[in-house]
Motif scaffolding. Structure first.
Motif, PDB file in Angstrom:
ATOM      1  N   LEU A   1      32.332  36.055  44.814  1.00 14.02           N
ATOM      2  CA  LEU A   1      32.940  37.021  44.320  1.00 14.02           C
ATOM      3  C   LEU A   1      33.907  36.522  43.025  1.00 14.02           C
ATOM      4  CD1 LEU A   1      33.478  38.059  47.672  1.00 14.02           C
ATOM      5  CD2 LEU A   1      32.112  38.044  46.451  1.00 14.02           C
ATOM      6  N   THR A   2      34.443  37.176  42.292  1.00 13.78           N
ATOM      7  CA  THR A   2      34.731  37.086  41.063  1.00 13.78           C
ATOM      8  C   THR A   2      36.094  38.449  40.675  1.00 13.78           C
ATOM      9  OG1 THR A   2      33.889  38.323  39.364  1.00 13.78           O
ATOM     10  CG2 THR A   2      33.432  36.848  39.437  1.00 13.78           C
ATOM     11  N   ALA A   3      37.402  38.046  40.311  1.00 13.26           N
ATOM     12  CA  ALA A   3      38.335  39.454  39.992  1.00 13.26           C
ATOM     13  C   ALA A   3      38.838  39.213  38.691  1.00 13.26           C
ATOM     14  CB  ALA A   3      39.417  38.897  41.429  1.00 13.26           C
TER      15      ALA A   3
ATOM     16  N   PRO B   1      34.415  42.137  37.784  1.00 11.86           N
ATOM     17  CA  PRO B   1      35.396  41.323  38.695  1.00 11.86           C
ATOM     18  C   PRO B   1      36.437  42.615  38.463  1.00 11.86           C
ATOM     19  CG  PRO B   1      34.412  41.065  35.980  1.00 11.86           C
ATOM     20  CD  PRO B   1      33.212  41.739  36.835  1.00 11.86           C
ATOM     21  N   VAL B   2      36.980  42.361  39.709  1.00 14.85           N
ATOM     22  CA  VAL B   2      38.561  43.246  39.536  1.00 14.85           C
ATOM     23  C   VAL B   2      39.491  44.206  38.653  1.00 14.85           C
ATOM     24  CG1 VAL B   2      40.123  44.242  41.628  1.00 14.85           C
ATOM     25  CG2 VAL B   2      37.645  42.925  42.688  1.00 14.85           C
TER      26      VAL B   2
ATOM     27  N   ASP C   1      37.991  33.507  44.302  1.00 17.85           N
ATOM     28  CA  ASP C   1      39.111  33.217  44.061  1.00 17.85           C
ATOM     29  C   ASP C   1      39.745  34.859  43.381  1.00 17.85           C
ATOM     30  OD1 ASP C   1      41.560  31.814  42.802  1.00 17.85           O
ATOM     31  OD2 ASP C   1      40.001  31.331  40.431  1.00 17.85           O
ATOM     32  N   GLU C   2      41.593  34.921  43.711  1.00 20.46           N
ATOM     33  CA  GLU C   2      42.241  36.318  43.707  1.00 20.46           C
ATOM     34  C   GLU C   2      41.783  36.578  44.988  1.00 20.46           C
ATOM     35  OE1 GLU C   2      44.847  36.135  42.362  1.00 20.46           O
ATOM     36  OE2 GLU C   2      44.736  34.973  40.509  1.00 20.46           O
ATOM     37  N   SER C   3      41.336  35.643  46.081  1.00 19.88           N
ATOM     38  CA  SER C   3      40.646  36.288  47.511  1.00 19.88           C
ATOM     39  C   SER C   3      41.634  37.528  48.367  1.00 19.88           C
ATOM     40  CB  SER C   3      40.567  35.142  48.555  1.00 19.88           C
ATOM     41  OG  SER C   3      42.218  34.590  48.398  1.00 19.88           O
TER      42      SER C   3
ATOM     43  N   SER D   1      50.109  37.666  49.373  1.00 22.23           N
ATOM     44  CA  SER D   1      49.743  38.944  49.336  1.00 22.23           C
ATOM     45  C   SER D   1      48.478  39.473  49.961  1.00 22.23           C
ATOM     46  CB  SER D   1      48.418  37.798  48.947  1.00 22.23           C
ATOM     47  OG  SER D   1      47.846  36.629  48.765  1.00 22.23           O
ATOM     48  N   TYR D   2      47.941  38.344  51.737  1.00 19.56           N
ATOM     49  CA  TYR D   2      47.961  38.745  52.645  1.00 19.56           C
ATOM     50  C   TYR D   2      48.037  39.136  53.433  1.00 19.56           C
ATOM     51  CZ  TYR D   2      43.538  35.465  51.837  1.00 19.56           C
ATOM     52  OH  TYR D   2      43.285  34.345  51.029  1.00 19.56           O
TER      53      TYR D   2
END
Length: 469
Positions: free
Chosen positions: A40-42, A255-256, A303-305, A336-337
């Motif tokens: 997954l990409t941010a 990417p987000v 990354d940047e989960s 962040s979580y």
């Protein structure tokens, strides 16, 4: 592989070297071990990094890069309807796909409450009946079809009986068309429930209730019905999660930071489908020893989960080891979580999720919440503190004396003070491309040797070479 199957969480502030330090070390190890996976990409440059990893490992042909304009298409509803396995085609599984995406976009799943529960149930009821109607009538389902069913459904009992509405409505046409098909398939009970919902129950709802349910669906579906997301996820089906089981590495280059919520929706949806495919890929009754010899390990990388986690991740990770799946999540800090798992139980949900990732790698961090949590995770030990002092007294006539004191006490103190996480090296030329990390693993005893003795502890300090600064 045993450690990898138990999951990895990497923490590190911006510029700490988490991606170019421990992150790249693990990613390159996965590539060299010939694992399949999902990335997954941010950030916009992540696909370039993975192309470099693949080139170094001689695996460039294993990459499946899903991006705007690419020939790869994944009609997620059609996949769930026709996928391998005896559970394929169940309406409830299709409904849960939508709920997973809604959870990621809404960020309210931790709030609960009666009203929220009611709206969730009514939305599922709407989706369930739309999906059943599409399958009964056409033996297929896709998002544009569901949208047309819901958009042309009657808004009142009177309209449901109106001949003009019946002539123009896609919903009514499918109801009529599915009657004979349902009889042939022996599904008349499903047909009658679906028919009564659309012609009696749905139009009989209060206007405000019905509008909220419909807008909840359409607001999520709208982005998938146009542009890039429609092209990728609502047209053809020419790749599936099962491709990663054969060694392919699926990179969602959406990417987000570039596509914002569109990229987030798409990746959370595919991640959920991929996780469920992983969980069912080992047939029932296959011994673990046999699975270890025949089932290729796969990995999930984010990354940047914080952009991609949801409540299903804790459930997935609880059985990931027996599914031979390796999860690696990287984020800056614990808050962040907590922001992602919002609501009254946010901390409990976040810690439940993190508790299922057995290996924690801590890089330099300036966040006190994360540093204190890391110190608490590693734990405290009984330590002896010594103290002493000396003082000189002066009497009224000029005399005096020296007073000395000494003593000690036992205290429970952190094995690693929170302050230490703020002083780890972050790589770069000024640090000779060295990235410091403190690694903690539940159930692990690390043995470290010095000139005088060996020490057993539940953490280890490690230096990662920064290959990509």
């Amino acid at each position: 592989m045993k450690d990898a199957f138990e999951g990895v969480q990497i923490f590190g502030g911006t510029g700490s070297g988490k991606s170019s330090g421990s992150g790249q070390a693990i990613a390159r190890a996965f590539m060299e071990a010939n694992l399949g996976g999902l990335v997954l990409t941010a950030k916009t440059d992540e696909v370039l990094t993975w192309k470099q990893y693949a080139k170094e490992a001689g695996r460039e042909t294993d990459l499946l890069i899903v991006e705007q304009g690419a020939p790869l298409k994944f009609n997620f509803l059609r996949y769930e309807l026709r996928r391998p396995g005896i559970g394929a085609g169940h309406t409830e599984n299709l409904v849960n796909l939508f709920c997973s995406v809604l959870e990621a976009s809404d960020r309210r799943h931790g709030q609960g409450g009666g009203n929220d529960s009611y709206w969730q149930r009514t939305l599922k009821q709407l989706l369930r009946n739309a999906i059943d109607l599409a399958i009964l009538a056409a033996d297929d389902v896709d998002l544009p079809s569901l949208y047309k069913i819901i958009a042309t459904a009657p808004r009142s009992i009177a309209e449901a009986a109106d001949e003009k509405w019946q002539a123009d409505s896609v919903c009514f046409t499918l109801i009529e068309h599915s009657r004979d098909k349902a009889k042939e398939k022996g599904r008349m009970q499903d047909y009658e429930l679906t028919r009564d919902y659309w012609l009696k129950e749905f139009p009989g709802l209060a206007i405000e209730t019905r509008s909220v349910i419909v807008s909840t669906f359409t607001s999520m579906a709208d982005c998938f019905l146009r542009g890039m997301l429609r092209d990728l996820f609502c047209t053809d089906l020419n790749f599936t999660p099962e491709d990663s089981f054969n060694g392919r590495i699926i990179i969602l280059n959406l990417p987000v930071k570039e596509y914002n919520e569109l990229g987030q929706f798409a990746q959370v949806l595919f991640k959920f489908v991929w996780q469920r495919a992983v969980e069912r890929r080992i047939p029932p009754g296959v011994p673990r020893a046999q699975a270890e010899k025949t089932i290729r390990p796969v990995f999930l990388w984010a990354d940047e989960s914080q952009f991609f986690v949801n409540s299903y991740d804790a459930l997935f990770q609880s059985t990931a080891r027996s599914s031979r799946a390796c999860t690696v999540y990287l984020t800056q800090n614990l808050p962040s979580y907590l922001a992602t798992f919002s609501g009254a139980n946010s901390r409990a949900e976040a810690e439940t999720f993190l508790g299922n990732l057995q290996t924690k790698i801590f890089h330099a961090n300036g966040d006190p919440t994360t540093n204190n949590w890391a110190a608490d995770s590693i734990g405290r030990t009984r330590q002896v503190q010594f103290y002493g002092g000396m003082s000189e007294g002066t009497g009224a006539r000029g005399g005096g004396g020296m007073n000395q004191s000494a003593g000690g006490s036992q205290v429970f103190e952190y094995l690693i003070q929170p302050q230490e996480f703020t002083m780890l090296r972050t790589g770069g030329e000024e640090c000779d491309l060295q990235v410091d990390a403190i690694i903690f693993q539940g159930g692990r005893r690390w043995v470290t040797a010095s000139k005088t003795a060996k020490t057993t502890q539940n953490f280890i300090r490690h230096v990662f070479p920064q290959l990509y600064s």
